[in-house]
Design a protein around this motif. Sequence first.
Motif, short mmCIF file in Angstrom:
data_model
loop_
_atom_site.label_atom_id
_atom_site.label_comp_id
_atom_site.label_asym_id
_atom_site.label_seq_id
_atom_site.Cartn_x
_atom_site.Cartn_y
_atom_site.Cartn_z
N PHE A 1 38.99 47.86 23.40
CA PHE A 1 39.19 46.96 22.29
C PHE A 1 38.52 45.83 23.02
O PHE A 1 38.25 45.28 24.00
N GLU A 2 38.03 44.85 21.87
CA GLU A 2 37.43 43.42 22.38
C GLU A 2 38.28 42.33 21.83
O GLU A 2 38.78 42.62 20.65
N HIS A 3 38.27 41.32 22.51
CA HIS A 3 39.16 40.15 21.84
C HIS A 3 38.61 39.63 20.42
O HIS A 3 37.44 39.27 20.54
N GLY A 4 39.55 39.39 19.71
CA GLY A 4 39.25 38.71 18.67
C GLY A 4 38.39 39.55 17.48
O GLY A 4 38.40 40.72 17.59
N ASN B 1 35.24 35.41 27.75
CA ASN B 1 36.54 35.39 27.34
C ASN B 1 37.27 36.58 27.44
O ASN B 1 37.88 37.41 26.30
N GLN B 2 37.23 37.26 28.64
CA GLN B 2 38.16 38.23 29.09
C GLN B 2 39.26 37.93 29.74
O GLN B 2 39.40 36.91 30.13
N PHE B 3 40.46 38.83 29.86
CA PHE B 3 41.68 38.32 30.51
C PHE B 3 41.35 38.88 31.82
O PHE B 3 40.94 39.98 32.19
N TYR B 4 41.64 37.93 32.86
CA TYR B 4 41.74 38.55 34.13
C TYR B 4 43.25 38.29 34.65
O TYR B 4 43.93 37.49 34.44
N TYR B 5 43.47 39.57 35.34
CA TYR B 5 44.93 40.05 35.52
C TYR B 5 44.96 40.69 36.94
O TYR B 5 46.43 40.95 37.44
N LEU B 6 44.08 41.13 37.65
CA LEU B 6 44.12 41.87 38.72
C LEU B 6 44.23 40.85 40.10
O LEU B 6 43.60 40.95 40.95
N PHE B 7 45.43 40.05 40.09
CA PHE B 7 45.76 39.04 41.07
C PHE B 7 46.07 39.83 42.41
O PHE B 7 46.13 39.08 43.52
N GLY B 8 46.51 41.04 42.42
CA GLY B 8 46.96 41.56 43.51
C GLY B 8 45.66 41.97 44.45
O GLY B 8 45.56 41.59 45.57
N PHE B 9 44.59 42.50 43.60
CA PHE B 9 43.50 42.50 44.35
C PHE B 9 42.73 41.21 44.81
O PHE B 9 42.03 41.19 45.78
N LEU B 10 43.00 40.19 43.76
CA LEU B 10 42.27 38.95 44.35
C LEU B 10 43.03 38.32 45.69
O LEU B 10 42.43 37.67 46.42
N PHE B 11 44.32 38.43 45.63
CA PHE B 11 45.00 38.01 46.73
C PHE B 11 44.59 38.78 48.17
O PHE B 11 44.13 38.15 49.29
N LEU B 12 44.38 39.96 48.04
CA LEU B 12 43.66 40.75 49.03
C LEU B 12 42.32 40.37 49.62
O LEU B 12 42.00 40.15 50.77
N LEU C 1 44.70 44.41 28.77
CA LEU C 1 44.55 44.24 30.23
C LEU C 1 43.74 45.62 30.49
O LEU C 1 43.52 45.68 32.12
N THR C 2 43.46 46.52 30.09
CA THR C 2 42.87 47.84 30.59
C THR C 2 41.41 47.90 29.50
O THR C 2 41.05 48.84 29.21
#
Length: 631
Positions: free
Chosen positions: A165-168, A517-528, A273-274
Amino acid sequence: LCGLLLKDWLPWSLLLFSLMCETSAFYVPGVAPINFHQNDPVEIKAVKLTSSRTQLPYEYYSLPFCQPSKITYKAENLGEVLRGDRIVNTPFQVLMNSEKKCEVLCSQSNKPVTLTVEQSRLVAERITEDYYVHLIADNLPVATRLELYSNRDSDDKKKEKDVQFEHGYRLGFTDVNKIYLHNHLSFILYYHREDMEEDQEHTYRVVRFEVIPQSIRLEDLKADEKSSCTLPEGTNSSPQEIDPTKENQLYFTYSVHWEESDIKWASRWDTYLTMSDVQIHWFSIINSVVVVFFLSGILSMIIIRTLRKDIANYNKEDDIEDTMEESGWKLVHGDVFRPPQYPMILSSLLGSGIQLFCMILIVIFVAMLGMLSPSSRGALMTTACFLFMFMGVFGGFSAGRLYRTLKGHRWKKGAFCVSLPELFFGVCVCLFVPFPTMVALLCMWFGISLPLVYLGYYFGFRKQPYDNPVRTNQIPRQIPEQRWYMNRFVGILMAGILPFGAMFIELFFIFSAIWENQFYYLFGFLFLVFIILVVSCSQISIVMVYFQLCAEDYRWWWRNFLVSGGSAFYVLVYAIFYFVNKLDIVEFIPSLLYFGYTALMVLSFWLLTGTIGFYAAYMFVRKIYAAVKID
């Protein structure tokens, strides 16, 4: 040392990975779910028009789309304004679980819409610039389904279909130097039927919003006086061409189709988000974790063993004369804590770095727990802005105490200097936002951040300065000639490799979220990754300051701050690489916008990593000179 590292980090690593797994599967909503009954209106709203080629968002009605009788803009938060969102109502009439085969928009007496030459030229320009239209239904963004076939050479029956899927949806397309507009939208909405008792009416929740854009020319659409229309059968129709040199007549039409889904409301964002290959993300992050911790362990072993040997030799009372004849870091004990040049500027930059560090740490941790979900539009950026303002008290406190340690006296001027980097970033951001938002940001700076910085600086300056373990000589020691590899730029190149290697994969996803214009959601990875960045910056900074002191160069304050931020140089190089290879930006204004924001990101990253490395090196220097006997 490796055993200690495993003992200390293994439980935390397991906890972080468990949180990451929870973050990707658990969704904390930003709003409460809305229950719809049969034939309840489901409002379709427009957000904005975006393009990865121009990076300039436009509001929906900047193009001649059909408008409702009364245009109503949604009240937006600071984050939405900074993102360029302008949420507004549209004339689409959608009822829950009610089909519409074809409906004509803004048609009066069965007459088509006429685009003037100026409007036609503007629409054609936006289509050639690859603009996407973003709509929302029940706060859920619209997505276009893409079906990709992986086995191209095999038979049709054996082809594996990969759905993405692409946004919009695309505003239009070009073919053989002709421009076509998507003037018919086929909405496909999915609902989840909620379990109710027998005597109660069923309620529905919207769980997915898809669109199939089509271009159908005026002659192939048959409209009646009731604003209904008939779509052409099969592929016999021709697309609606937009000629920018003359007026164009067309219909804006839409259809609505509802499907029942097993997806529950709490999991409805999983589709969005996938959209990228998460498996590559997993392997890349794990590889970075293993490599960075392995190199960090080696560096720690080397420097700890060397330090123990140095301290043991320096503390031998019977070999003091031989020791003093040798070269080493002990020989500069009388100058190592000598205040550097421009102590006010140094402490101000470090105070801004502490402010940035506290803000980033809290935002990433809160986002990792799922409290800043994508459904809360603009929540992440709004939280970051307000936290950065309120963290000024900590930045001012650390800068004031360090400034007093460096024998500074003009604390009021020093407090104002702490706010200057923040004001600089704010002014640069204000250049790309509407005037009311610019006024709001300046009021926040003068009314919140500046007083908090002065308050923190005042208490930090009054607090006892850092206790240095050795006294500073009155006469500075002569510095011997340094070798080529002790050059400042060489040190920046050497020190920036390891921290950048820890986070360059994550940098790709962050850049994609910002510029594509993508969603960023992997904040668990980002925190690590952030924790690894802190560890690697600290250890590289300690190694670099140790080598510098062994070369009898005690001017480590500014050098360590600059060298520790060396990974920012690699971020700049990567940003240029991303611009050349991933983006299709060719015009001057979008390029200026990209490199302007990139410069702000690089400077912020330099402040962050430089501050982390400086305080790690400062603690290290105080620790080693407190461990040796000084006559």
